[in-house]
Design an enzyme around this catalytic site. Structure first.
Site, mmCIF file in Angstrom:
data_model
loop_
_atom_site.group_PDB
_atom_site.id
_atom_site.type_symbol
_atom_site.label_atom_id
_atom_site.label_comp_id
_atom_site.label_asym_id
_atom_site.label_seq_id
_atom_site.Cartn_x
_atom_site.Cartn_y
_atom_site.Cartn_z
ATOM 1 N N HIS A 17 58.405 -44.260 11.535
ATOM 2 C CA HIS A 17 58.776 -44.962 12.856
ATOM 3 C C HIS A 17 60.312 -45.004 12.954
ATOM 4 O O HIS A 17 60.906 -44.631 14.081
ATOM 5 C CB HIS A 17 58.029 -46.216 12.916
ATOM 6 C CG HIS A 17 56.636 -46.125 13.029
ATOM 7 N ND1 HIS A 17 55.868 -46.978 12.344
ATOM 8 C CD2 HIS A 17 55.731 -45.324 13.840
ATOM 9 C CE1 HIS A 17 54.530 -46.802 12.395
ATOM 10 N NE2 HIS A 17 54.385 -45.665 13.352
ATOM 11 N N LYS A 41 41.946 -57.296 18.589
ATOM 12 C CA LYS A 41 42.103 -57.090 17.121
ATOM 13 C C LYS A 41 43.418 -57.629 16.884
ATOM 14 O O LYS A 41 44.393 -57.063 17.741
ATOM 15 C CB LYS A 41 42.180 -55.552 17.164
ATOM 16 C CG LYS A 41 41.594 -54.967 15.791
ATOM 17 C CD LYS A 41 41.598 -53.580 15.699
ATOM 18 C CE LYS A 41 42.754 -52.818 15.825
ATOM 19 N NZ LYS A 41 42.992 -51.598 15.775
ATOM 20 N N ARG A 90 53.497 -35.911 13.621
ATOM 21 C CA ARG A 90 53.610 -35.548 11.953
ATOM 22 C C ARG A 90 52.918 -34.206 11.755
ATOM 23 O O ARG A 90 53.104 -33.432 10.843
ATOM 24 C CB ARG A 90 52.917 -36.592 11.305
ATOM 25 C CG ARG A 90 53.556 -37.992 11.236
ATOM 26 C CD ARG A 90 52.841 -39.127 10.665
ATOM 27 N NE ARG A 90 51.707 -39.316 11.588
ATOM 28 C CZ ARG A 90 51.060 -40.458 11.633
ATOM 29 N NH1 ARG A 90 50.930 -41.208 10.454
ATOM 30 N NH2 ARG A 90 50.107 -40.559 12.777
ATOM 31 N N SER A 128 50.882 -46.018 9.008
ATOM 32 C CA SER A 128 50.641 -47.428 9.005
ATOM 33 C C SER A 128 49.153 -47.837 8.418
ATOM 34 O O SER A 128 48.995 -48.558 7.380
ATOM 35 C CB SER A 128 50.593 -48.064 10.214
ATOM 36 O OG SER A 128 51.880 -47.723 10.719
HETATM 37 P P1 ADP Z 1 49.469 -46.111 17.509
HETATM 38 O O1 ADP Z 1 48.697 -47.456 17.066
HETATM 39 O O2 ADP Z 1 49.667 -45.783 19.038
HETATM 40 O O3 ADP Z 1 48.506 -44.971 17.103
HETATM 41 P P2 ADP Z 1 51.388 -46.060 15.636
HETATM 42 O O4 ADP Z 1 51.766 -47.317 15.484
HETATM 43 O O5 ADP Z 1 50.438 -45.695 14.485
HETATM 44 O O6 ADP Z 1 50.816 -45.945 17.021
HETATM 45 O O7 ADP Z 1 52.481 -45.136 15.817
HETATM 46 C C1 ADP Z 1 53.235 -44.778 16.616
HETATM 47 C C2 ADP Z 1 53.886 -43.586 16.935
HETATM 48 O O8 ADP Z 1 54.671 -43.398 15.648
HETATM 49 C C3 ADP Z 1 53.055 -42.501 17.270
HETATM 50 O O9 ADP Z 1 53.594 -41.551 18.047
HETATM 51 C C4 ADP Z 1 52.741 -42.001 15.977
HETATM 52 O O10 ADP Z 1 52.451 -40.350 15.911
HETATM 53 C C5 ADP Z 1 54.171 -42.107 15.451
HETATM 54 N N1 ADP Z 1 54.237 -42.050 13.756
HETATM 55 C C6 ADP Z 1 53.368 -42.653 13.106
HETATM 56 N N2 ADP Z 1 53.729 -42.632 11.807
HETATM 57 C C7 ADP Z 1 54.749 -41.631 11.747
HETATM 58 C C8 ADP Z 1 55.646 -41.016 10.656
HETATM 59 N N3 ADP Z 1 55.287 -41.168 9.425
HETATM 60 N N4 ADP Z 1 56.463 -40.108 11.419
HETATM 61 C C9 ADP Z 1 56.768 -39.937 12.579
HETATM 62 N N5 ADP Z 1 56.042 -40.634 13.646
HETATM 63 C C10 ADP Z 1 55.049 -41.243 13.101
#
Ligand code: ADP
Length: 153
Positions: A17, A41, A90, A128
């Site tokens: 992120h 949640k 990703r 995450s």
């Molecule tokens: P959500 O809860 O909407 O799924 P996340 O918090 O998991 O969102 O992720 C937010 C954004 O960051 C999304 O666009 C996701 O694809 C991107 N993202 C998550 N992990 C990575 C990573 N390791 N590298 C680049 N982008 C990521």
């Protein structure tokens, strides 16, 4: 002013992120990292803690703001005069999922454009969800997180 919203649960915010936001810095005048607060949640990590961690991560970036939000991302964009939604990709699964969301957002508000940045290969495996699982099972997750985020295993 070109403003992008980077929405997500960020439970927790990872190096992947952080990298997406830093890559986007030269593209936008302002980036709002918007942490989605889900009323059903609560998430693994406390919402206030997640907010604080992300603020510390971007303490060196005056164009980055960190806020919590509820409701539709496009509504949040409109309220904050943001023309863009920033998302990271990703792999092909992300693409498939993200393109559907982007098209639905486009249908709901055609003035907001989704922008995707491809992540660096070293971050492609970081999610995450997996970080949470490793953490819950007592593993050390510090190598996947920004420096400002210290979790005690
Ligand atoms: P959500 O809860 O909407 O799924 P996340 O918090 O998991 O969102 O992720 C937010 C954004 O960051 C999304 O666009 C996701 O694809 C991107 N993202 C998550 N992990 C990575 C990573 N390791 N590298 C680049 N982008 C990521």
């Amino acid at each position: 002013m070109k403003t992008a919203v980077f929405p997500g649960s960020f439970d927790p915010f990872t190096l992947g992120h952080e990298s997406i936001v830093r890559k986007a810095l030269p593209l936008f005048d302002r980036i709002i990292v918007a942490i989605g607060a889900n009323s059903m949640k609560s998430g693994t990590f406390d919402l206030e803690k997640r907010t604080q961690w992300i603020k510390e991560t971007f303490a060196d970036c005056p164009s980055v703001d960190v806020v919590q939000f509820q409701g539709l991302t496009v509504d949040f964009c409109q309220k904050n005069e943001a023309q863009f939604i920033l998302r990271g990709l990703r792999n092909p699964n992300d693409y498939q999922y993200e393109s559907s969301i982007a098209q639905m957002n486009q249908a709901m508000n055609s003035e907001v454009t989704s922008v995707f940045l491809i992540c660096d290969p070293e971050y492609a495996a970081i999610s995450s969800t997996i970080v949470r699982e490793v953490f819950k099972n007592g593993g050390n997750v510090s190598q996947f997180l920004p420096k400002a985020i210290q979790l005690d295993a």
